[in-house]
Scaffold this motif. Structure first.
Motif, mmCIF file in Angstrom:
data_model
loop_
_atom_site.group_PDB
_atom_site.id
_atom_site.type_symbol
_atom_site.label_atom_id
_atom_site.label_comp_id
_atom_site.label_asym_id
_atom_site.label_seq_id
_atom_site.Cartn_x
_atom_site.Cartn_y
_atom_site.Cartn_z
ATOM 1 N N UNK A 125 0.807 -1.212 0.000
ATOM 2 C CA UNK A 125 0.000 0.000 0.000
ATOM 3 C C UNK A 125 0.838 1.258 0.000
ATOM 4 N N UNK A 126 1.902 1.298 0.812
ATOM 5 C CA UNK A 126 2.755 2.487 0.877
ATOM 6 C C UNK A 126 3.486 2.698 -0.443
ATOM 7 N N UNK A 127 3.901 1.630 -1.088
ATOM 8 C CA UNK A 127 4.534 1.748 -2.409
ATOM 9 C C UNK A 127 3.566 2.338 -3.435
ATOM 10 N N UNK A 190 -5.068 -2.458 4.558
ATOM 11 C CA UNK A 190 -3.881 -2.195 5.369
ATOM 12 C C UNK A 190 -3.491 -0.727 5.292
ATOM 13 N N UNK A 191 -3.668 -0.122 4.126
ATOM 14 C CA UNK A 191 -3.325 1.289 3.955
ATOM 15 C C UNK A 191 -4.234 2.183 4.784
ATOM 16 N N UNK A 192 -5.512 1.860 4.801
ATOM 17 C CA UNK A 192 -6.445 2.630 5.635
ATOM 18 C C UNK A 192 -6.108 2.440 7.111
ATOM 19 N N UNK A 193 -5.809 1.192 7.502
ATOM 20 C CA UNK A 193 -5.431 0.939 8.889
ATOM 21 C C UNK A 193 -4.152 1.661 9.277
ATOM 22 N N UNK A 194 -3.185 1.676 8.382
ATOM 23 C CA UNK A 194 -1.926 2.378 8.638
ATOM 24 C C UNK A 194 -2.163 3.875 8.792
ATOM 25 N N UNK A 195 -3.045 4.418 7.962
ATOM 26 C CA UNK A 195 -3.353 5.855 8.038
ATOM 27 C C UNK A 195 -4.034 6.207 9.351
ATOM 28 N N UNK A 196 -4.948 5.337 9.807
ATOM 29 C CA UNK A 196 -5.615 5.620 11.079
ATOM 30 C C UNK A 196 -4.628 5.518 12.241
ATOM 31 N N UNK A 197 -3.620 4.666 12.104
ATOM 32 C CA UNK A 197 -2.585 4.615 13.142
ATOM 33 C C UNK A 197 -1.817 5.932 13.183
ATOM 34 N N UNK A 198 -1.524 6.486 12.017
ATOM 35 C CA UNK A 198 -0.706 7.710 11.970
ATOM 36 C C UNK A 198 -1.456 8.925 12.492
ATOM 37 N N UNK A 199 -2.720 9.093 12.092
ATOM 38 C CA UNK A 199 -3.446 10.318 12.460
ATOM 39 C C UNK A 199 -4.608 10.050 13.416
ATOM 40 N N UNK A 200 -4.726 8.838 13.902
ATOM 41 C CA UNK A 200 -5.795 8.315 14.761
ATOM 42 C C UNK A 200 -7.005 7.915 13.921
ATOM 43 N N UNK A 201 -7.814 7.069 14.470
ATOM 44 C CA UNK A 201 -8.946 6.493 13.747
ATOM 45 C C UNK A 201 -10.063 7.508 13.559
ATOM 46 N N UNK A 202 -10.986 7.168 12.657
ATOM 47 C CA UNK A 202 -12.164 8.017 12.452
ATOM 48 C C UNK A 202 -12.984 8.123 13.737
ATOM 49 N N UNK A 203 -12.999 7.054 14.520
ATOM 50 C CA UNK A 203 -13.718 7.087 15.800
ATOM 51 C C UNK A 203 -13.149 8.165 16.707
ATOM 52 N N UNK A 204 -11.805 8.287 16.729
ATOM 53 C CA UNK A 204 -11.164 9.314 17.553
ATOM 54 C C UNK A 204 -11.523 10.715 17.076
ATOM 55 N N UNK A 205 -11.558 10.905 15.767
ATOM 56 C CA UNK A 205 -11.680 12.255 15.196
ATOM 57 C C UNK A 205 -13.122 12.677 14.955
ATOM 58 N N UNK A 206 -14.056 11.791 15.223
ATOM 59 C CA UNK A 206 -15.456 12.081 14.939
ATOM 60 C C UNK A 206 -16.071 12.968 16.025
ATOM 61 N N UNK A 207 -16.966 13.865 15.623
ATOM 62 C CA UNK A 207 -17.664 14.746 16.566
ATOM 63 C C UNK A 207 -18.894 14.014 17.099
ATOM 64 N N UNK A 208 -18.710 13.256 18.164
ATOM 65 C CA UNK A 208 -19.805 12.459 18.696
ATOM 66 C C UNK A 208 -20.894 13.326 19.317
ATOM 67 N N UNK A 209 -20.485 14.418 19.957
ATOM 68 C CA UNK A 209 -21.487 15.286 20.586
ATOM 69 C C UNK A 209 -22.400 15.893 19.529
#
Length: 481
Positions: A125-127, A190-209
């Motif tokens: 994926x990174x390649x 794997x590329x999506x998973x790697x990206x969420x590791x780098x910038x945190x997952x969508x769950x982390x960045x989502x506006x739940x409130x």
């Protein structure tokens, strides 16, 4: 959350800093984020379910709303520094191992933290991203000349891994465009998973409130369900009613944890719980295994070229069929779980619930199990923890029981082996549970008793296991009298 400095070095406080500090930071994040708090409250399981299933479904839901993570990170920071890329890969695989251990309730193997972690799809994926950057003129061949393609798991042991969320989310100048047929589906994931590791997952960045008000929840879930399952850019099918119910149940759980953290009022929570989704149903996915099918299964299992495995697998299939144990339960079955004098198996199963399952002490299952135990006992240890020894263990290449606990994947594999060697259809370990429920109900045992045998909290769950429906429908024909 750590941030990457301009010189692409981690803060010294995190490189040499307190593990306690990082642990407290993770706890605070889990409590302040209602989705993570909800996920952490669920049971750890050795199969897909519990925490892992909730994480997967909520991440997919958030990705639908805010977009994937691949296009939200600054790839040029990574691609222009191969050493940083290697450290990010090492951190990602270690993080995956930690998450897997968290979901299954196990510990990471300190000696082999990257064991069972797949490295090749990440590199593929990174390649692909690097090729897209070169084609777009954002990266030169010389900048990417120091390739990571030869990176191996043994190399990762000497690399200082980066921490989860090391790269701040940004609006990058370059966003990779990678077609679906350019790399494998595994590499895309794997590329999506790697990206969420780098910038945190969508769950982390989502506006739940912002989501957790009744009108917004209802409209958003409806929009998500209307999209359906997308394959190759097109809608392949609608989500099943069970998927819709599971998603809404999880959103209600997230809302409840947001209320527990005193971030929403009880009235706001009750309005969310009052939402009604369109109802629907599907035929049960389980496949009934008849007694005749069981005989065929045992005969096929007996033909395995490894005679020790043949004896073990026959015992496993017999126990699955007559007790309805889950995969995680049968691999955890120990010598101390069976009370031979009472004809009873004591199990602590899903949700940490304890139950007893009784069996026919003169039945075929006991014969198959005793055949296996006569082989298994030849390597049984003689220490005081003999009761904790797993009944079903691995078998070495030299055809000797290892005494080591098997995995849920082993159970999947032996079921798959049947269809590859003569059984007329594919079966899953869970089909044995459906079959036990059907057999008991056919013998006129009441639904509550069957539910207790299977370890279900709800009678409606047990009803879905009943496979008598099709056969009963064949008899419901109006005939002229």
């Amino acid at each position: 959350m750590s941030a990457l400095y301009n010189n692409y070095q981690l803060p010294a406080s995190l490189k040499t800093g307190s593990a306690v500090g990082r642990h407290i930071s993770r706890i605070h994040e889990a409590v302040s984020n209602p989705a993570l708090s909800y996920i952490n409250s669920l049971a750890a399981t050795n199969t897909t379910g519990g925490r892992a299933n909730a994480r997967f479904m909520l991440e997919r839901f958030c990705r639908f709303l805010i977009g994937g993570s691949v296009n939200k990170m600054d790839w040029l920071v990574l691609l222009t520094d191969p050493n940083l890329t290697q450290r990010a890969i090492a951190g990602f695989l270690r993080y995956k191992a930690q998450q897997k251990a968290f979901y299954t309730g196990r510990r990471v193997d300190v000696e082999q933290p990257y064991l069972n972690m797949h490295l090749t799809p990440v590199i593929e994926g990174i390649h692909a991203v690097a090729r897209a950057a070169i084609n777009a003129g954002y990266l030169t061949e010389s900048q990417w000349a120091q390739s990571v393609s030869q990176l191996s798991k043994s190399d990762l042991d000497s690399i200082e891994p980066l921490e989860y969320g090391w790269l701040p989310e940004s609006m990058p100048a370059f966003t990779p465009v990678i077609s679906e047929d350019e790399i494998s589906l595994t590499a895309h994931q794997a590329l999506e998973g790697f990206s969420t590791f780098c910038i945190t997952s969508c769950i982390h960045r989502f506006d739940w409130d912002g989501l957790l008000t009744a009108p917004v929840v209802k409209a958003t879930i409806s929009e998500y369900l209307d999209q359906g399952v997308i394959l190759n850019g097109e809608k392949e099918r609608d989500y099943s009613p069970a998927t819709a119910d599971n998603l809404f149940r999880m959103i209600r759980g997230v809302a409840e944890h947001h209320w527990l953290a005193e971030n929403i009022t009880v009235e706001r929570l009750q309005r969310i719980k009052a939402i009604k989704l369109p109802r629907g149903s599907r035929k049960t996915s389980g496949r009934y295994i008849s007694y005749q099918d069981l005989d065929k299964i045992l005969n096929i299992a007996s033909t395995h070229p490894n005679p020790v495995r043949a004896i073990r697998d026959q015992a496993i299939f017999s126990v699955l069929y007559e007790t309805g144990l889950r995969r995680s339960e049968i691999i955890s079955l120990s010598m101390g779980c069976i009370d031979w004098s009472r004809g009873c198996i004591n199990i602590i199963g899903k949700g940490n619930k304890e139950r007893n399952i009784y069996f026919d002490q003169n039945g075929e299952m006991i014969k198959k199990l005793n055949n296996w135990l006569s082989v298994r006992n030849s390597i049984m240890t003689t220490d005081t923890n003999i009761a904790k020894e797993p009944i079903f263990c691995g078998i070495s290449k030299s055809k000797v029981p290892t005494g080591k606990k098997i995995s849920t994947q082993t159970i999947n594999d032996i079921c798959k082996w049947l269809s590859q060697h003569g059984f007329h259809r594919t079966i899953s370990p869970h089909d044995f549970r459906h079959s036990l429920a059907t057999n008991l109900l056919s013998q006129n045992f009441d639904l509550l008793s069957v539910s207790q045998v299977l370890g279900h909290s709800s009678l409606s769950t047990t009803q879905r296991y009943d496979q008598r429906g099709e056969e009963s429908l064949r008899q419901t024909i109006v005939r002229r009298i």
